[in-house]
Enzyme design. Structure first.
Site, short mmCIF file in Angstrom:
data_model
loop_
_atom_site.label_atom_id
_atom_site.label_comp_id
_atom_site.label_asym_id
_atom_site.label_seq_id
_atom_site.Cartn_x
_atom_site.Cartn_y
_atom_site.Cartn_z
CE LYS A 51 -3.43 -0.06 2.87
NZ LYS A 51 -4.20 0.03 4.13
CB CYS A 68 0.79 13.32 -8.00
SG CYS A 68 0.31 12.22 -9.36
CB CYS A 70 -2.75 11.68 -12.55
SG CYS A 70 -0.99 12.01 -12.81
CB CYS A 79 1.63 17.64 -9.12
SG CYS A 79 1.24 18.05 -10.83
CG HIS A 83 -1.74 16.65 -14.26
ND1 HIS A 83 -0.77 17.12 -13.40
CD2 HIS A 83 -2.29 17.73 -14.84
CE1 HIS A 83 -0.77 18.44 -13.43
NE2 HIS A 83 -1.67 18.83 -14.32
S1 FES Z 1 -1.62 15.22 -10.77
FE1 FES Z 1 -0.23 13.61 -11.17
S2 FES Z 1 1.44 14.60 -12.07
FE2 FES Z 1 0.04 16.17 -11.68
#
Ligand code: FES
Length: 103
Positions: A51, A68, A70, A79, A83
């Site tokens: 996890k 982040c 994504c 991030c 994304h």
């Molecule tokens: S939200 Fe994942 S790199 Fe920006």
């Protein structure tokens, strides 16, 4: 076992279409499942962990932190802009979580 040893080359050749059909059906079923259920949310980040959990002290965030959501960032949990490429390729709309101090 003798059954398989006694098969001629032409017998094995006649099984090729059946084998191709099995692979095609298997690939089609996998594709359908992937489309319906989606693949894993996390494609590559710290897969060796059962996890992925990150903990940060709020005092260490400074005035602004961009996290982040994504699961494509090379700087995860932060991030790095990955994304944008993900959204373009997959017609998606994911973006980061931005936390900042009020001014
Ligand atoms: S939200 Fe994942 S790199 Fe920006």
């Amino acid at each position: 076992m003798d059954f398989y040893r006694n098969l001629k080359v032409s017998d094995w050749a006649s099984l090729i279409p059946f084998g191709i059909a099995c692979v095609a059906v298997g690939f089609g079923v996998k594709t359908l499942i992937d489309k319906k259920l989606g693949g894993p949310v996390n494609p590559a980040i710290r897969k060796e962990e059962s996890k992925v959990v990150d903990s940060l002290d709020i005092e260490d965030l400074g005035n602004k932190a961009v996290f982040c959501r994504c699961w494509r960032s090379s700087k995860f949990p932060y991030c790095d802009g990955s994304h944008n490429a993900h959204n373009t390729v997959h017609a998606d709309n994911v973006g980061p979580l931005i936390i900042k101090k009020k001014e």
